[in-house]
Motif scaffolding. Structure first.
Motif, PDB file in Angstrom:
ATOM      1  N   ILE A  40       0.842  -1.201   0.000  1.00  0.00           N
ATOM      2  CA  ILE A  40       0.000   0.000   0.000  1.00  0.00           C
ATOM      3  C   ILE A  40       0.877   1.252   0.000  1.00  0.00           C
ATOM      4  O   ILE A  40       0.640   2.204  -0.717  1.00  0.00           O
ATOM      5  CB  ILE A  40      -0.942   0.026   1.229  1.00  0.00           C
ATOM      6  CG1 ILE A  40      -1.915  -1.153   1.173  1.00  0.00           C
ATOM      7  CG2 ILE A  40      -1.705   1.347   1.301  1.00  0.00           C
ATOM      8  CD1 ILE A  40      -2.853  -1.246   2.361  1.00  0.00           C
ATOM      9  N   ARG A  41       1.914   1.203   0.818  1.00  0.00           N
ATOM     10  CA  ARG A  41       2.827   2.348   0.909  1.00  0.00           C
ATOM     11  C   ARG A  41       3.443   2.652  -0.461  1.00  0.00           C
ATOM     12  O   ARG A  41       3.476   3.789  -0.906  1.00  0.00           O
ATOM     13  CB  ARG A  41       3.919   2.023   1.934  1.00  0.00           C
ATOM     14  CG  ARG A  41       4.953   3.104   2.104  1.00  0.00           C
ATOM     15  CD  ARG A  41       6.074   2.603   3.010  1.00  0.00           C
ATOM     16  NE  ARG A  41       7.332   3.284   2.690  1.00  0.00           N
ATOM     17  CZ  ARG A  41       7.809   4.303   3.378  1.00  0.00           C
ATOM     18  NH1 ARG A  41       7.168   4.755   4.408  1.00  0.00           N
ATOM     19  NH2 ARG A  41       8.935   4.882   3.029  1.00  0.00           N
ATOM     20  N   ARG A  42       3.905   1.598  -1.133  1.00  0.00           N
ATOM     21  CA  ARG A  42       4.550   1.804  -2.439  1.00  0.00           C
ATOM     22  C   ARG A  42       3.557   2.356  -3.458  1.00  0.00           C
ATOM     23  O   ARG A  42       3.862   3.284  -4.198  1.00  0.00           O
ATOM     24  CB  ARG A  42       5.159   0.491  -2.929  1.00  0.00           C
ATOM     25  CG  ARG A  42       6.376   0.073  -2.104  1.00  0.00           C
ATOM     26  CD  ARG A  42       6.799  -1.343  -2.428  1.00  0.00           C
ATOM     27  NE  ARG A  42       7.069  -1.520  -3.843  1.00  0.00           N
ATOM     28  CZ  ARG A  42       7.014  -2.683  -4.476  1.00  0.00           C
ATOM     29  NH1 ARG A  42       6.695  -3.779  -3.832  1.00  0.00           N
ATOM     30  NH2 ARG A  42       7.280  -2.754  -5.766  1.00  0.00           N
ATOM     31  N   VAL A  43       2.361   1.777  -3.484  1.00  0.00           N
ATOM     32  CA  VAL A  43       1.334   2.213  -4.440  1.00  0.00           C
ATOM     33  C   VAL A  43       0.949   3.673  -4.176  1.00  0.00           C
ATOM     34  O   VAL A  43       0.924   4.497  -5.091  1.00  0.00           O
ATOM     35  CB  VAL A  43       0.074   1.319  -4.351  1.00  0.00           C
ATOM     36  CG1 VAL A  43      -1.090   1.934  -5.113  1.00  0.00           C
ATOM     37  CG2 VAL A  43       0.382  -0.075  -4.878  1.00  0.00           C
ATOM     38  N   SER A  44       0.699   4.001  -2.913  1.00  0.00           N
ATOM     39  CA  SER A  44       0.183   5.344  -2.631  1.00  0.00           C
ATOM     40  C   SER A  44       1.249   6.414  -2.817  1.00  0.00           C
ATOM     41  O   SER A  44       0.945   7.513  -3.271  1.00  0.00           O
ATOM     42  CB  SER A  44      -0.460   5.405  -1.239  1.00  0.00           C
ATOM     43  OG  SER A  44       0.420   4.961  -0.257  1.00  0.00           O
ATOM     44  N   ILE A  45       2.499   6.106  -2.504  1.00  0.00           N
ATOM     45  CA  ILE A  45       3.559   7.094  -2.718  1.00  0.00           C
ATOM     46  C   ILE A  45       3.788   7.318  -4.215  1.00  0.00           C
ATOM     47  O   ILE A  45       3.877   8.450  -4.682  1.00  0.00           O
ATOM     48  CB  ILE A  45       4.869   6.681  -2.005  1.00  0.00           C
ATOM     49  CG1 ILE A  45       4.695   6.790  -0.488  1.00  0.00           C
ATOM     50  CG2 ILE A  45       6.027   7.556  -2.467  1.00  0.00           C
ATOM     51  CD1 ILE A  45       5.890   6.329   0.323  1.00  0.00           C
TER      52      ILE A  45
ATOM     53  N   ALA B  40      11.753   8.600   4.305  1.00  0.00           N
ATOM     54  CA  ALA B  40      11.194   8.454   5.655  1.00  0.00           C
ATOM     55  C   ALA B  40      10.477   7.117   5.783  1.00  0.00           C
ATOM     56  O   ALA B  40      10.011   6.555   4.792  1.00  0.00           O
ATOM     57  CB  ALA B  40      10.225   9.596   5.940  1.00  0.00           C
ATOM     58  N   GLU B  41      10.403   6.609   6.984  1.00  0.00           N
ATOM     59  CA  GLU B  41       9.763   5.324   7.205  1.00  0.00           C
ATOM     60  C   GLU B  41       8.601   5.449   8.168  1.00  0.00           C
ATOM     61  O   GLU B  41       8.524   6.412   8.938  1.00  0.00           O
ATOM     62  CB  GLU B  41      10.796   4.324   7.754  1.00  0.00           C
ATOM     63  CG  GLU B  41      11.841   3.989   6.710  1.00  0.00           C
ATOM     64  CD  GLU B  41      12.946   3.103   7.232  1.00  0.00           C
ATOM     65  OE1 GLU B  41      12.829   2.612   8.372  1.00  0.00           O
ATOM     66  OE2 GLU B  41      13.929   2.933   6.498  1.00  0.00           O
ATOM     67  N   VAL B  55       2.305  18.674   3.405  1.00  0.00           N
ATOM     68  CA  VAL B  55       3.037  18.027   4.495  1.00  0.00           C
ATOM     69  C   VAL B  55       2.164  16.958   5.166  1.00  0.00           C
ATOM     70  O   VAL B  55       2.628  15.860   5.486  1.00  0.00           O
ATOM     71  CB  VAL B  55       3.487  19.082   5.544  1.00  0.00           C
ATOM     72  CG1 VAL B  55       3.918  18.442   6.850  1.00  0.00           C
ATOM     73  CG2 VAL B  55       4.605  19.927   4.974  1.00  0.00           C
ATOM     74  N   ILE B  56       0.892  17.297   5.336  1.00  0.00           N
ATOM     75  CA  ILE B  56      -0.015  16.362   6.005  1.00  0.00           C
ATOM     76  C   ILE B  56      -0.307  15.147   5.110  1.00  0.00           C
ATOM     77  O   ILE B  56      -0.358  14.011   5.576  1.00  0.00           O
ATOM     78  CB  ILE B  56      -1.329  17.078   6.404  1.00  0.00           C
ATOM     79  CG1 ILE B  56      -1.032  18.256   7.334  1.00  0.00           C
ATOM     80  CG2 ILE B  56      -2.308  16.100   7.060  1.00  0.00           C
ATOM     81  CD1 ILE B  56      -0.358  17.893   8.649  1.00  0.00           C
ATOM     82  N   LEU B  61       0.569   9.440   4.039  1.00  0.00           N
ATOM     83  CA  LEU B  61       0.975   8.355   3.140  1.00  0.00           C
ATOM     84  C   LEU B  61       2.079   7.504   3.756  1.00  0.00           C
ATOM     85  O   LEU B  61       2.092   6.290   3.621  1.00  0.00           O
ATOM     86  CB  LEU B  61       1.441   8.924   1.794  1.00  0.00           C
ATOM     87  CG  LEU B  61       0.345   9.532   0.919  1.00  0.00           C
ATOM     88  CD1 LEU B  61       0.951  10.168  -0.322  1.00  0.00           C
ATOM     89  CD2 LEU B  61      -0.670   8.482   0.508  1.00  0.00           C
ATOM     90  N   ILE B  62       3.012   8.155   4.434  1.00  0.00           N
ATOM     91  CA  ILE B  62       4.127   7.408   5.036  1.00  0.00           C
ATOM     92  C   ILE B  62       3.698   6.764   6.349  1.00  0.00           C
ATOM     93  O   ILE B  62       4.293   5.818   6.805  1.00  0.00           O
ATOM     94  CB  ILE B  62       5.329   8.336   5.304  1.00  0.00           C
ATOM     95  CG1 ILE B  62       5.740   9.046   4.024  1.00  0.00           C
ATOM     96  CG2 ILE B  62       6.524   7.559   5.837  1.00  0.00           C
ATOM     97  CD1 ILE B  62       6.697  10.178   4.275  1.00  0.00           C
ATOM     98  N   ASN B  63       2.641   7.320   6.925  1.00  0.00           N
ATOM     99  CA  ASN B  63       2.172   6.872   8.241  1.00  0.00           C
ATOM    100  C   ASN B  63       3.227   7.107   9.322  1.00  0.00           C
ATOM    101  O   ASN B  63       3.593   6.209  10.082  1.00  0.00           O
ATOM    102  CB  ASN B  63       1.739   5.398   8.198  1.00  0.00           C
ATOM    103  CG  ASN B  63       0.936   5.007   9.422  1.00  0.00           C
ATOM    104  OD1 ASN B  63       0.394   5.869  10.118  1.00  0.00           O
ATOM    105  ND2 ASN B  63       0.877   3.722   9.711  1.00  0.00           N
ATOM    106  N   VAL B  64       3.719   8.349   9.363  1.00  0.00           N
ATOM    107  CA  VAL B  64       4.681   8.712  10.411  1.00  0.00           C
ATOM    108  C   VAL B  64       3.949   8.795  11.751  1.00  0.00           C
ATOM    109  O   VAL B  64       2.733   8.940  11.794  1.00  0.00           O
ATOM    110  CB  VAL B  64       5.379  10.065  10.108  1.00  0.00           C
ATOM    111  CG1 VAL B  64       6.251   9.965   8.869  1.00  0.00           C
ATOM    112  CG2 VAL B  64       4.384  11.204   9.969  1.00  0.00           C
TER     113      VAL B  64
END
Lengths: 141, 110
Positions: A40-45, B40-41, B55-56, B61-64
């Motif tokens: 999901i992370r890869r797709v959404s980014i 970022a992870e 920024v938000i 998307l990254i779920n920081v």
């Protein structure tokens, strides 16, 4: 092969700050479908970078996301000016974005390289004065 | 360290807190959002001086675990509302990015 689940989005070209609505929504939809969070992370980014590109360069466009059993396909289409030199555009750090975009934190020339690195396949079909279609695939297996 | 623990420090002020039990595992500092997205992870603290609503979106998307806005940069209602809507922990600090990161690094590695 079973039918794909399709999600269609229109990306508004006027509003830079709303770029990302589609990617955030697809993130939620994929979560509901039980897709692996790393996928999901890869797709959404990748999709967010694509959305931002469409807003910066092409006055918006459309995104179609097709979820198959074994892969997720994203098709981003715009009727923008086209990419003059795809090879150059793929280089990290190369950007033709205007200054105001940079003041918003974009235009670092990382969009297309990020899209490529986050997906398992990316194809760029572009024609000057007609538009650009980018197809990205992320494998599920 | 959790977001709640971070907020015990005077230098870090809550702007919007949706879940203060989020654990902070490392961090990433940057203002170029594509770099941030590329590097970022999940569960990182995202340190920046950028204050536009993108920024938000990136944080979501990254779920920081939280976003720390440095140098008391002025926060618009639009930004704060976006954080609320997307349930992003948003924190501000008078510290510059370098000092904020040094401080956070000490806390995370403590």
């Amino acid at each position: 092969m079973s039918e794909a689940i399709n999600f269609h989005y229109v990306v508004d070209g006027d509003d830079f700050t709303s770029a990302g609505e589609a990617s955030v929504d697809i993130k939620r939809k994929l979560r509901q479908l039980g897709v692996d969070p790393a996928i999901i992370r890869r797709v959404s980014i990748a999709m967010y970078e694509g959305e931002v590109n469409m807003v910066i360069h092409a006055d918006g466009g459309t995104v179609d996301v097709n979820v198959y059993e074994d892969k997720i396909e994203m098709i981003l289409s715009d009727e923008g000016p086209g990419i003059v030199n795809v090879e150059l555009a793929m280089k990290k750090g190369f950007s033709t974005a205007p200054d105001y975009v940079r003041s918003l934190g974009f235009g670092a020339g990382m969009g297309l390289p990020n899209m490529k690195s986050y997906t398992d396949g990316m194809q760029i079909d572009t024609k000057i004065g007609v538009g650009t279609t980018i197809t990205m695939v992320v494998n599920l297996k | 360290m959790t977001v709640k623990e971070l907020l015990k420090l005077d230098e870090f002020e809550a702007v919007n807190i949706s879940d203060d039990s989020r654990i902070i595992k490392g961090g990433y500092c940057g203002d170029l959002l594509s770099w941030v997205m590329g590097r970022a992870e999940e569960d990182n603290v995202f340190v920046t001086i950028m204050v536009n609503v993108n920024v938000i979106a990136v944080a979501s998307l990254i779920n920081v675990s939280c976003v720390v806005i440095c140098e008391n940069a002025e926060l618009s209602d639009e930004l704060i509302n976006a954080a609320k809507q997307k349930e992003i922990n948003l924190i501000k600090t008078p510290l510059a990015s370098f000092e904020a990161c040094a401080c956070l690094s000490n806390l995370i590695n403590a």
